[in-house]
Write an enzyme that holds these catalytic residues in place. Structure first.
Site, PDB file in Angstrom:
ATOM      1  N   GLY A 289       0.779  -1.248   0.000  1.00 38.30           N
ATOM      2  CA  GLY A 289       0.000   0.000   0.000  1.00 38.30           C
ATOM      3  C   GLY A 289       0.804   1.288   0.000  1.00 38.30           C
TER       4      GLY A 289
ATOM      5  CD  GLU B 215       1.923   0.696   7.244  1.00 38.12           C
ATOM      6  OE1 GLU B 215       1.586   0.887   6.057  1.00 38.12           O
ATOM      7  OE2 GLU B 215       1.554  -0.293   7.878  1.00 38.12           O
ATOM      8  CG  ASP B 216      -0.814   1.905   3.476  1.00 38.94           C
ATOM      9  OD1 ASP B 216      -0.585   1.635   4.678  1.00 38.94           O
ATOM     10  OD2 ASP B 216      -1.276   1.060   2.686  1.00 38.94           O
TER      11      ASP B 216
ATOM     12  CG  ASP C 270      -7.619   0.573  10.480  1.00 42.46           C
ATOM     13  OD1 ASP C 270      -8.360   1.428  10.966  1.00 42.46           O
ATOM     14  OD2 ASP C 270      -8.039  -0.507  10.016  1.00 42.46           O
TER      15      ASP C 270
ATOM     16  CE  LYS D 172      -9.228   3.791   8.013  1.00 38.20           C
ATOM     17  NZ  LYS D 172      -9.955   2.551   7.693  1.00 38.20           N
TER      18      LYS D 172
ATOM     19  CG  PHE E  10     -11.855   0.253   3.482  1.00 39.20           C
ATOM     20  CD1 PHE E  10     -11.017  -0.439   4.349  1.00 39.20           C
ATOM     21  CD2 PHE E  10     -11.673   0.099   2.119  1.00 39.20           C
ATOM     22  CE1 PHE E  10     -10.021  -1.265   3.859  1.00 39.20           C
ATOM     23  CE2 PHE E  10     -10.667  -0.730   1.619  1.00 39.20           C
ATOM     24  CZ  PHE E  10      -9.849  -1.415   2.501  1.00 39.20           C
ATOM     25  CB  VAL E  11      -9.438   5.720   2.335  1.00 38.15           C
ATOM     26  CG1 VAL E  11     -10.331   6.708   3.053  1.00 38.15           C
ATOM     27  CG2 VAL E  11      -8.271   5.303   3.233  1.00 38.15           C
TER      28      VAL E  11
ATOM     29  CG  ASP F 200      -5.687  -3.273  -1.747  1.00 36.95           C
ATOM     30  OD1 ASP F 200      -5.228  -2.849  -0.669  1.00 36.95           O
ATOM     31  OD2 ASP F 200      -6.069  -4.446  -1.905  1.00 36.95           O
TER      32      ASP F 200
ATOM     33  NE  ARG G 158      -2.340  -2.875  -4.390  1.00 42.74           N
ATOM     34  CZ  ARG G 158      -2.333  -3.088  -3.078  1.00 42.74           C
ATOM     35  NH1 ARG G 158      -2.120  -2.089  -2.257  1.00 42.74           N
ATOM     36  NH2 ARG G 158      -2.552  -4.284  -2.579  1.00 42.74           N
TER      37      ARG G 158
HETATM   38  P1  5GP Z   1      -3.473  -1.757  11.059  1.00 47.24           P
HETATM   39  O1  5GP Z   1      -2.547  -2.897  11.382  1.00 47.24           O
HETATM   40  O2  5GP Z   1      -3.019  -0.438  11.597  1.00 47.24           O
HETATM   41  O3  5GP Z   1      -4.887  -2.089  11.476  1.00 47.24           O
HETATM   42  O4  5GP Z   1      -3.614  -1.687   9.514  1.00 47.24           O
HETATM   43  C1  5GP Z   1      -2.629  -1.292   8.695  1.00 47.24           C
HETATM   44  C2  5GP Z   1      -2.865  -1.785   7.295  1.00 47.24           C
HETATM   45  O5  5GP Z   1      -4.231  -2.112   7.038  1.00 47.24           O
HETATM   46  C3  5GP Z   1      -2.535  -0.681   6.311  1.00 47.24           C
HETATM   47  O6  5GP Z   1      -1.174  -0.688   5.991  1.00 47.24           O
HETATM   48  C4  5GP Z   1      -3.432  -1.033   5.142  1.00 47.24           C
HETATM   49  O7  5GP Z   1      -2.796  -1.971   4.322  1.00 47.24           O
HETATM   50  C5  5GP Z   1      -4.642  -1.653   5.781  1.00 47.24           C
HETATM   51  N1  5GP Z   1      -5.729  -0.666   5.939  1.00 47.24           N
HETATM   52  C6  5GP Z   1      -6.182  -0.114   7.082  1.00 47.24           C
HETATM   53  N2  5GP Z   1      -7.167   0.767   6.853  1.00 47.24           N
HETATM   54  C7  5GP Z   1      -7.341   0.781   5.514  1.00 47.24           C
HETATM   55  C8  5GP Z   1      -8.213   1.514   4.640  1.00 47.24           C
HETATM   56  O8  5GP Z   1      -9.035   2.354   5.015  1.00 47.24           O
HETATM   57  N3  5GP Z   1      -8.079   1.263   3.312  1.00 47.24           N
HETATM   58  C9  5GP Z   1      -7.185   0.357   2.813  1.00 47.24           C
HETATM   59  N4  5GP Z   1      -7.164   0.189   1.500  1.00 47.24           N
HETATM   60  N5  5GP Z   1      -6.357  -0.351   3.600  1.00 47.24           N
HETATM   61  C10 5GP Z   1      -6.428  -0.130   4.936  1.00 47.24           C
END
Ligand code: 5GP
Length: 174
Positions: free
Chosen positions: A42, A97-98, A101, A129, A150-151, A157, A163
């Site tokens: 991402g 990191e993208d 979450d 977020k 969810f973006v 993606d 993407r």
């Molecule tokens: P975390 O471990 O912080 O829950 O999630 C991190 C990963 O979840 C991000 O690097 C991404 O790949 C995915 N992710 C979390 N939220 C989103 C979202 O809103 N859209 C997308 N496309 N991926 C997300």
């Protein structure tokens, strides 16, 4: 059912913020051994723009991570699908990191990297977020704080689609 993408952050807003983040990192890592660790997949678009906005010598490496299946809910399990190409001992790591979450991915990566004796580890994320946080993580360089939606786009993606959108948007089904 048809699908449309509603813009949340447009390309100009992203470009302006990425420039600022790059300048901040360049200021702080001048005379250090900076390595940007790009969390795939991402972050590839964000990292390409960010790296060009950091106007100091640096190294780039890639880490493949899988935390989601084909859906939109985190599994809480972080799987490394591709490791770094070189050691990071003694280097100043910035994880790119993208989106942060639940925070589980970054928390896991911080633990993993610390076992490899870098000089420092910081986090640069385009999006955060906070509403969904499960563990507290410090995002040292942050692009935008967003609501719990969810973006997609700008590298992000939904089931491997979207993407390549040049902006961040939300998928709406009508
Ligand atoms: P975390 O471990 O912080 O829950 O999630 C991190 C990963 O979840 C991000 O690097 C991404 O790949 C995915 N992710 C979390 N939220 C989103 C979202 O809103 N859209 C997308 N496309 N991926 C997300």
């Amino acid at each position: 059912m048809s699908e449309r993408i509603v813009t949340m952050i447009n390309a100009e807003q992203i470009a302006a913020r990425v420039k600022e983040l790059g300048a901040e990192i360049a200021r702080e890592y001048k005379d250090r051994n900076l390595v940007l660790i790009v969390v795939l997949k991402g972050s590839f678009v964000f990292a390409a723009d960010l790296a060009r906005a950091v106007d100091i010598p640096l190294r780039v490496d890639f880490l493949g991570v899988r935390s989601y299946g084909e859906g939109t809910e985190t599994s809480g399990v972080v799987q490394i699908t591709q490791d770094l190409s070189r050691p990071i001992a003694g280097e100043d790591v910035v994880i790119v990191e993208d989106i942060v979450d639940t925070g589980l991915t970054i928390a896991h990566l911080m633990d993993l990297f610390r076992t490899r004796a870098p000089r420092s580890v910081k986090v640069c994320a385009l999006l955060h977020k906070p509403a969904r946080a499960k563990v507290a993580v410090k995002v040292d360089y942050l692009g935008f704080t967003i609501d719990d939606k969810f973006v997609v786009g700008y590298g992000l993606d939904f089931a491997e689609k979207h993407r390549n959108l040049p902006f961040i948007g939300v998928v709406e089904r009508t």
